[in-house]
Design an enzyme around this catalytic site. Structure first.
Site, PDB file in Angstrom:
ATOM      1  CG  ASP A   1      -2.390   0.120   0.849  1.00  0.00           C
ATOM      2  OD1 ASP A   1      -2.692   0.262  -0.343  1.00  0.00           O
ATOM      3  OD2 ASP A   1      -3.238   0.071   1.751  1.00  0.00           O
ATOM      4  CG  ASP A   2       2.950   2.892   3.383  1.00  0.00           C
ATOM      5  OD1 ASP A   2       2.845   4.113   3.587  1.00  0.00           O
ATOM      6  OD2 ASP A   2       2.474   2.037   4.141  1.00  0.00           O
TER       7      ASP A   2
END
Length: 623
Positions: free
Chosen positions: A370-371
């Site tokens: 996600d990051d």
């Protein structure tokens, strides 16, 4: 047609003003009062007399108490949360700033006893209680320390747990084996929180599971040698696992819980309270302090990379130039935090080089999908013509694609760790703590990035396999379950926007089914709202009120699925524009989750990021 320009500009101005000097955004990662309570308990146990911090943390805990004496994890959690109440009660007594006879404490005690007492709290609260001398360790822990010896080829091995599970499990295994507890002369007496005089250890494991684990343990001993030597070697491996993963700030993998547990595990191994590793760990935990409404909160982790990547990419999506100093400053911050070291992820992904991003400012070895997609979105418009950005981009894309699971979707931290044994593990919430399977939110957001920001061909297997997984895992009502947000609205937003970016037609039955579901659950005021109860009940539970973040997700999904501004979209946009300055319990309601029924996150940045995203997409598509 609704004019969204004023709202967009208001949000852009707000976010620009909040940027820190290093280019990041440091909005609080607010997880309630448990970490505040644990910090008080830790400081008192180590006899570190930081009275200002302890007193102010106690004030924050008291400020969150309900009229009935309980503490809640979220607004509609019925009467309250028993584990949170016990943790708060313990910390307040240990602080020395609140006495047992205080009416607030008698109300808290009454609530705890009415909800099952000390025996009825979750296993992680019991581990903390046992480590500090308030609860007896069980005769045997559900997982033996000898698991450290099991090879990767074995279906039940240490590295088959999620990295989040492992970093908490390693110190727990040491503590449970040593049955360590540490009291001080000022430790409060919590024995009156037990419902039975004789300690009843209902967290001990069932006979069938104990028998299976004994067979595993005996099998290891038969294969490898003497039990005593194996035990000592396993303890040493668990200790090394911790020490080799300490970040520069002294924390263990940058998490509060794993660092807290590591400190007690090292004490159980005869480390001094004044050992530099322990002192650095305490300082690392102190560095997680943030201020909310004038009082300190101990964050579970620093969220600077997550906040910064989301905000900077959304600002550019809203029309802020990549040449804007705010954008450049943020991107420079992110470039410095791209990973160049191997972490545990390489065990299940041995053919990739580092290139992802982690969640926190200090994270160097624990990247997540996600990051990484969020950071890549942030730098995407600066890649062309810049060798530095191009290199970061290429390494990030390579790592991201390498992380796709064999089932077609994306996990959070490590690929292919699906483990059917987790369903039988006798620890409540084991699937959340120890699992890192494919999820709809990670898969959808990765598809959205690959489809909208890269030139990867739409017939690439990465697209095909991920689309297949999402279509197969849609809920009967048309939603998807989101692992890291609350819950089904979040999952539906991620899946719908990802599928459309990957080339699926908005007319596809799966997209239409999701859109119809979102329209059905829209509130009369034009907004949407989902309860944190959804994850525990494993079905959509309405909040019976609208939130800015839920509305943003729902509207953004509908914007991507519709070719005109429908009534549902228009009502949602109106709700957002009329709510930008709103301040009530709904604006503080958690929209992130990590463990159903136990761990929820109020991201203070979300109320600005996601309305800006939805309003910008509306303006770009419909004018």
């Amino acid at each position: 047609m609704t004019n969204t320009i004023q709202g967009i500009n208001q949000l852009i101005d707000k976010l620009k003003k909040e940027q820190s000097s290093d280019g990041s955004w440091k909005y609080p990662f607010d997880t309630g009062i448990s970490t505040d309570a644990y910090m008080i308990i830790l400081l008192r146990t180590l006899e570190i007399h930081d009275e200002k911090l302890i007193r102010r943390l106690a004030s924050r805990i008291l400020s969150k108490q309900e009229v009935n004496g309980a503490w809640k994890l979220f607004y509609d959690e019925r009467d309250g949360n028993a584990a949170a109440a016990l943790e708060a009660y313990y910390a307040l007594l240990y602080s020395g700033y609140v006495q047992k006879e205080d009416p607030r404490m008698t109300a808290a005690k009454r609530f705890i006893l009415e909800n099952g007492g000390m025996e009825n709290v979750n296993v992680f609260t019991k581990i903390m209680l046992s480590s500090t001398g308030q609860y007896k360790w069980p005769a045997s822990f559900p997982i033996p320390i000898e698991i450290m010896h099991l090879p990767l080829s074995f279906p039940f091995n240490f590295y088959q747990f999620s990295v989040y599970g492992r970093v908490n499990l390693a110190p727990i295994l040491i503590l449970a084996e040593n049955k360590f507890s540490l009291k001080t002369k000022n430790s409060p007496d919590l024995s009156d929180l037990r419902l039975t005089r004789a300690e009843k250890h209902d967290w001990e494991i069932q006979a069938e599971w104990r028998s299976l684990l004994s067979l595993i343990k005996e099998g290891i001993e038969d294969l490898l040698g003497l039990p005593e030597q194996l035990h000592a070697m396993a303890m040493d491996r668990a200790k090394k696992y911790m020490l080799e993963r300490i970040e520069a700030d002294g924390t263990f993998y940058s998490y509060f819980s794993s660092t807290f547990l590591m400190i007690f595990a090292l004490l159980s191994l005869d480390y001094s309270k004044n050992d530099p590793i322990i002192k650095n760990a305490v300082n690392g935990l102190k560095s997680l302090k943030t201020d909310i409404d004038g009082l300190p909160h101990m964050q579970y982790a620093d969220a600077s990379v997550w906040n910064t990547s989301l905000i900077n990419s959304t600002l550019q999506m809203a029309g802020v130039s990549p040449e804007d100093p705010v954008v450049q400053k943020a991107n420079n911050y992110l470039l410095k935090r791209q990973h160049d070291q191997f972490g545990d992820w390489v065990i299940h992904n041995p053919n990739s080089l580092p290139g992802g991003w982690g969640f926190s400012d200090v994270n160097t070895v624990n990247p997540d999908v996600d990051d990484t997609t969020a950071s890549l979105r942030s730098i995407a418009r600066s890649v062309r013509g810049s060798p530095i950005y191009q290199d970061a981009w290429d390494r990030g894309i390579s790592w991201l694609l390498s992380m796709q699971n064999d089932d077609g979707g994306w996990p959070s931290f490590e690929r292919n760790t699906q483990n059917p044994w987790l369903d039988f593990l006798p620890i409540e919430k084991g699937e959340y703590i120890f699992g890192d399977t494919t999820s709809a939110d990670l898969t959808g957001r990765t598809l959205e990035f690959l489809g909208n920001y890269t030139d990867l061909p739409k017939d690439h297997p990465a697209f095909k396999n991920a689309i297949t997984w999402l279509l197969k895992n849609q809920e009967h009502n048309g939603s998807w379950y989101g692992r890291w947000g609350v819950c089904y609205i979040y999952g539906a937003w991620a899946a719908v926007t990802g599928l459309i970016a990957a080339g699926l037609s908005a007319e596809h039955p799966s997209i239409q089914k999701a859109a119809d579901w979102l329209k059905r659950i829209q509130n009369r005021d034009g907004g949407w709202g989902e309860s944190c109860l959804s994850d525990s009940q494993k079905t959509y539970v309405p909040l019976n009120a609208s939130t800015i973040t839920d509305t943003s997700w729902a509207v953004d999904a509908l914007i991507s699925a519709e070719n005109k501004p429908t009534e549902a979209i228009q009502k949602g946009i109106h709700y957002l524009l009329n709510s930008l300055d709103k301040e009530d319990w709904t604006t503080a309601y958690p929209k992130g989750q990590a463990m159903a029924g136990s761990f929820y996150i109020h991201y203070h940045s979300y109320r600005y990021i996601f309305p800006l995203m939805a309003l910008s997409h509306y303006h770009q598509k419909f004018g």
